[in-house]
Design a protein around this motif. Structure first.
Motif, PDB file in Angstrom:
ATOM      1  N   MET A 192      -5.693   2.435   2.067  1.00  0.00           N
ATOM      2  CA  MET A 192      -6.816   1.775   1.358  1.00  0.00           C
ATOM      3  C   MET A 192      -6.965   1.582  -0.320  1.00  0.00           C
ATOM      4  SD  MET A 192      -9.975   3.493   3.410  1.00  0.00           S
ATOM      5  CE  MET A 192     -11.307   2.359   2.641  1.00  0.00           C
ATOM      6  N   GLU A 193      -5.960   2.512  -0.856  1.00  0.00           N
ATOM      7  CA  GLU A 193      -5.858   2.470  -2.177  1.00  0.00           C
ATOM      8  C   GLU A 193      -4.920   1.206  -2.526  1.00  0.00           C
ATOM      9  OE1 GLU A 193      -6.583   6.741  -4.208  1.00  0.00           O
ATOM     10  OE2 GLU A 193      -4.517   6.416  -3.241  1.00  0.00           O
ATOM     11  N   LEU A 194      -4.037   0.830  -1.754  1.00  0.00           N
ATOM     12  CA  LEU A 194      -2.881  -0.362  -1.706  1.00  0.00           C
ATOM     13  C   LEU A 194      -3.688  -1.552  -1.522  1.00  0.00           C
ATOM     14  CD1 LEU A 194       0.109   1.069  -0.018  1.00  0.00           C
ATOM     15  CD2 LEU A 194      -0.321   0.800  -2.444  1.00  0.00           C
ATOM     16  N   ALA A 195      -4.783  -1.331  -0.676  1.00  0.00           N
ATOM     17  CA  ALA A 195      -5.324  -2.816  -0.134  1.00  0.00           C
ATOM     18  C   ALA A 195      -6.038  -3.537  -1.344  1.00  0.00           C
ATOM     19  CB  ALA A 195      -6.346  -2.524   0.752  1.00  0.00           C
ATOM     20  N   ASP A 196      -5.866  -4.933  -1.276  1.00  0.00           N
ATOM     21  CA  ASP A 196      -6.467  -5.783  -2.447  1.00  0.00           C
ATOM     22  C   ASP A 196      -7.830  -6.102  -1.657  1.00  0.00           C
ATOM     23  OD1 ASP A 196      -4.635  -6.077  -4.409  1.00  0.00           O
ATOM     24  OD2 ASP A 196      -3.448  -7.068  -3.088  1.00  0.00           O
ATOM     25  N   ALA A 197      -8.177  -6.066  -0.500  1.00  0.00           N
ATOM     26  CA  ALA A 197      -9.339  -6.369   0.224  1.00  0.00           C
ATOM     27  C   ALA A 197      -9.367  -5.817   1.465  1.00  0.00           C
ATOM     28  CB  ALA A 197      -9.619  -7.783   0.224  1.00  0.00           C
ATOM     29  N   HIS A 223     -15.538   2.420  -3.764  1.00  0.00           N
ATOM     30  CA  HIS A 223     -16.019   2.704  -5.273  1.00  0.00           C
ATOM     31  C   HIS A 223     -15.730   4.160  -5.864  1.00  0.00           C
ATOM     32  CE1 HIS A 223     -18.150  -0.962  -6.238  1.00  0.00           C
ATOM     33  NE2 HIS A 223     -18.912  -1.027  -4.934  1.00  0.00           N
ATOM     34  N   LEU A 224     -15.385   5.072  -4.892  1.00  0.00           N
ATOM     35  CA  LEU A 224     -14.935   6.358  -5.231  1.00  0.00           C
ATOM     36  C   LEU A 224     -13.579   6.369  -5.823  1.00  0.00           C
ATOM     37  CD1 LEU A 224     -16.499   8.193  -2.388  1.00  0.00           C
ATOM     38  CD2 LEU A 224     -17.517   7.842  -4.604  1.00  0.00           C
ATOM     39  N   PHE A 225     -12.461   5.317  -5.387  1.00  0.00           N
ATOM     40  CA  PHE A 225     -11.334   5.523  -5.781  1.00  0.00           C
ATOM     41  C   PHE A 225     -11.016   5.004  -7.295  1.00  0.00           C
ATOM     42  CE2 PHE A 225      -9.617   4.031  -1.400  1.00  0.00           C
ATOM     43  CZ  PHE A 225      -9.989   5.449  -0.790  1.00  0.00           C
ATOM     44  N   PRO A 226     -10.059   5.409  -7.640  1.00  0.00           N
ATOM     45  CA  PRO A 226      -9.852   4.977  -9.377  1.00  0.00           C
ATOM     46  C   PRO A 226      -9.371   3.667  -9.591  1.00  0.00           C
ATOM     47  CG  PRO A 226      -7.773   6.281  -8.329  1.00  0.00           C
ATOM     48  CD  PRO A 226      -9.018   6.249  -7.423  1.00  0.00           C
ATOM     49  N   PRO A 227      -9.950   3.157 -10.811  1.00  0.00           N
ATOM     50  CA  PRO A 227      -9.743   1.572 -11.078  1.00  0.00           C
ATOM     51  C   PRO A 227      -8.186   1.328 -10.809  1.00  0.00           C
ATOM     52  CG  PRO A 227     -10.593   2.802 -12.787  1.00  0.00           C
ATOM     53  CD  PRO A 227     -10.545   3.727 -11.854  1.00  0.00           C
ATOM     54  N   THR A 228      -8.001   0.103 -10.343  1.00  0.00           N
ATOM     55  CA  THR A 228      -6.498  -0.322 -10.171  1.00  0.00           C
ATOM     56  C   THR A 228      -5.788  -0.700 -11.428  1.00  0.00           C
ATOM     57  OG1 THR A 228      -7.251  -2.581 -10.059  1.00  0.00           O
ATOM     58  CG2 THR A 228      -7.363  -1.380  -8.049  1.00  0.00           C
ATOM     59  N   SER A 230      -5.975  -3.570 -12.934  1.00  0.00           N
ATOM     60  CA  SER A 230      -5.680  -4.722 -13.061  1.00  0.00           C
ATOM     61  C   SER A 230      -7.160  -5.589 -13.424  1.00  0.00           C
ATOM     62  CB  SER A 230      -5.099  -5.381 -11.707  1.00  0.00           C
ATOM     63  OG  SER A 230      -6.218  -5.188 -10.659  1.00  0.00           O
ATOM     64  N   GLY A 231      -8.307  -4.788 -13.134  1.00  0.00           N
ATOM     65  CA  GLY A 231      -9.635  -5.328 -13.105  1.00  0.00           C
ATOM     66  C   GLY A 231     -10.210  -5.809 -12.147  1.00  0.00           C
ATOM     67  N   TRP A 232      -9.450  -5.856 -10.941  1.00  0.00           N
ATOM     68  CA  TRP A 232      -9.649  -6.217  -9.670  1.00  0.00           C
ATOM     69  C   TRP A 232     -10.399  -5.133  -8.608  1.00  0.00           C
ATOM     70  CZ3 TRP A 232     -10.743 -10.711  -7.101  1.00  0.00           C
ATOM     71  CH2 TRP A 232     -10.877 -10.614  -5.463  1.00  0.00           C
ATOM     72  N   GLN A 233     -11.819  -5.201  -8.397  1.00  0.00           N
ATOM     73  CA  GLN A 233     -12.337  -4.161  -7.478  1.00  0.00           C
ATOM     74  C   GLN A 233     -12.405  -4.760  -6.122  1.00  0.00           C
ATOM     75  OE1 GLN A 233     -13.800  -1.417  -8.232  1.00  0.00           O
ATOM     76  NE2 GLN A 233     -13.942  -1.032  -5.887  1.00  0.00           N
ATOM     77  N   PRO A 234     -11.494  -4.183  -5.082  1.00  0.00           N
ATOM     78  CA  PRO A 234     -11.229  -4.555  -3.629  1.00  0.00           C
ATOM     79  C   PRO A 234     -12.716  -4.911  -3.102  1.00  0.00           C
ATOM     80  CG  PRO A 234      -9.706  -3.090  -4.665  1.00  0.00           C
ATOM     81  CD  PRO A 234     -10.499  -3.174  -5.406  1.00  0.00           C
ATOM     82  N   MET A 253     -11.623 -15.762  -1.068  1.00  0.00           N
ATOM     83  CA  MET A 253     -11.398 -14.279  -1.748  1.00  0.00           C
ATOM     84  C   MET A 253     -10.112 -14.276  -2.460  1.00  0.00           C
ATOM     85  SD  MET A 253      -9.950 -11.054  -0.912  1.00  0.00           S
ATOM     86  CE  MET A 253     -10.335 -11.226   0.725  1.00  0.00           C
ATOM     87  N   ILE A 254      -9.059 -14.498  -1.498  1.00  0.00           N
ATOM     88  CA  ILE A 254      -7.560 -14.536  -2.050  1.00  0.00           C
ATOM     89  C   ILE A 254      -7.263 -15.417  -2.887  1.00  0.00           C
ATOM     90  CG2 ILE A 254      -5.368 -15.039  -1.092  1.00  0.00           C
ATOM     91  CD1 ILE A 254      -5.970 -13.842   1.830  1.00  0.00           C
ATOM     92  N   GLU A 255      -7.953 -16.516  -2.727  1.00  0.00           N
ATOM     93  CA  GLU A 255      -7.764 -17.731  -3.972  1.00  0.00           C
ATOM     94  C   GLU A 255      -8.272 -17.131  -5.285  1.00  0.00           C
ATOM     95  OE1 GLU A 255      -7.303 -22.162  -2.759  1.00  0.00           O
ATOM     96  OE2 GLU A 255      -9.535 -21.443  -2.236  1.00  0.00           O
ATOM     97  N   ARG A 256      -9.462 -16.555  -5.334  1.00  0.00           N
ATOM     98  CA  ARG A 256     -10.224 -16.090  -6.467  1.00  0.00           C
ATOM     99  C   ARG A 256      -9.441 -14.791  -7.173  1.00  0.00           C
ATOM    100  NH1 ARG A 256     -14.445 -14.807  -4.071  1.00  0.00           N
ATOM    101  NH2 ARG A 256     -14.255 -12.592  -3.989  1.00  0.00           N
ATOM    102  N   HIS A 257      -8.840 -14.083  -6.295  1.00  0.00           N
ATOM    103  CA  HIS A 257      -7.886 -13.006  -6.787  1.00  0.00           C
ATOM    104  C   HIS A 257      -6.600 -13.574  -7.414  1.00  0.00           C
ATOM    105  CE1 HIS A 257      -4.323 -10.317  -6.142  1.00  0.00           C
ATOM    106  NE2 HIS A 257      -5.326  -9.345  -6.286  1.00  0.00           N
TER     107      HIS A 257
END
Length: 325
Positions: A192-197, A223-228, A230-234, A253-257
């Motif tokens: 889950m920590e690796l996932a971008d979404a 939301h409980l995971f540490p920030p990535t 990169s500023g991106w919140q999955p 969503m992928i395009e926005r990322h």
């Protein structure tokens, strides 16, 4: 054995978008024959300067039964409908007993396999970890050289080494099921920590409300995971491959990322890091191969393994003896 063509045949064919040549070039990079490996390197070196950096590489993984192939067929059809040239690299599990692989992805993606804008290449995972074929990175480059601007990598499922997938794509999408038990406890935190979404699949019919509840639960957990950094919140989305609901939202969503990462320079840094990781992986493989191919090494290794098995020699001692000059 099939007579191989000169490097120019593959290079020119790839640049022309010839899918037959693409398939033959992928066969080269997957081959274990030294002559094929040499030819494959020459082909890759020839097309490398012409490979655009605008493609989007998406890794797709998920728990068993989540419907990865069904999702990819619907998602892929949506992308080709937008005019995208789509390549799907579907990795099939390899039997540990027989070494065989089903390679049935074109059957499971029957509609997409007939799409003129799509190319599906099933490959055996072999003995590599994480459900990734041994030459997936090279195959991605060949597909990009042939003009495909979206590359989807379907893995065999969630595992300890799914980080390998994350280490070769621009976006890592994790598919999840609702109502399959205690999702938050059953899912490995590391994945889950690796996932971008995350995308909750099968959000249709009687399962719609369960999918909505699962979406809230996963979003709260993320939301409980540490920030990535990169500023991106999955984000967590819901979708249905059966009805098509939410499929367009996944691509938006992928395009926005990608837009955010392109503007910040993170996308370039991410790919540069991946190239270094690839180099280090190949270096380790080459060193290991050269080490074990030394004259007399097989006999020496067999002798030491026999002593370790009998308990007359500690593994640490065996290693010291093996690498001692």
């Amino acid at each position: 054995m099939r007579q191989r063509q000169p490097p120019s045949y593959y290079i020119n064919g790839l640049r022309a978008g010839d899918r037959l040549v693409l398939s033959r070039a992928i066969t080269l990079v997957e081959s274990q024959l030294p002559s094929d490996q040499l030819l494959a390197r020459q082909v890759l070196e020839g097309v490398l300067p012409h490979i655009p950096q605008t493609s989007v590489r998406v890794g797709i993984t998920g728990v068993p039964g989540v419907g990865k192939s069904t999702f990819i067929e619907t998602f892929g059809t949506y992308l080709t409908g937008l005019g995208k040239q789509l390549a799907v690299l579907a990795i099939d599990p390899t039997s540990q007993r027989s070494g065989g692989s089903i390679l049935g992805d074109k059957t499971r993606m029957e509609s997409l396999s007939m799409d003129p804008r799509a190319y599906i290449r099933p490959s055996p995972a072999g003995d590599s970890l994480g459900g990734v074929a041994h030459r997936t990175r090279e195959t991605m480059l060949l597909c990009e050289a042939a003009g495909f601007d979206v590359i989807l990598i379907e893995t065999v499922g969630v595992g300890q080494s799914e980080t390998l997938v994350h280490g070769m794509v621009d976006f890592f999408l994790l598919l999840m099921l609702a109502g399959a038990g205690d999702e938050l406890q059953g899912m490995k935190r590391g994945i889950m920590e690796l996932a971008d979404a995350l995308a909750i699949t099968k959000a249709d019919g009687d399962n719609t409300n369960a999918a909505k509840r699962a979406r809230v639960e996963y979003q709260n957990a993320l939301h409980l995971f540490p920030p990535t950094g990169s500023g991106w919140q999955p984000p967590v989305l819901t979708c249905s491959a059966l009805t098509g609901t939410g499929i367009g939202g996944v691509w938006a969503m992928i395009e926005r990322h990608q837009t955010i990462f392109q503007q910040s320079g993170e996308r370039l840094r991410h790919r540069q890091t991946q190239s270094l990781d690839w180099f280090r992986t190949l270096l380790r493989q080459q060193i290991e191969q050269q080490f074990f191919s030394q004259s007399g090494m097989a006999e020496r290794l067999e002798q030491l393994e026999s002593q370790v098995r009998l308990g007359t020699l500690l593994p640490t001692q065996a290693v010291d003896q093996l690498i001692r000059p």
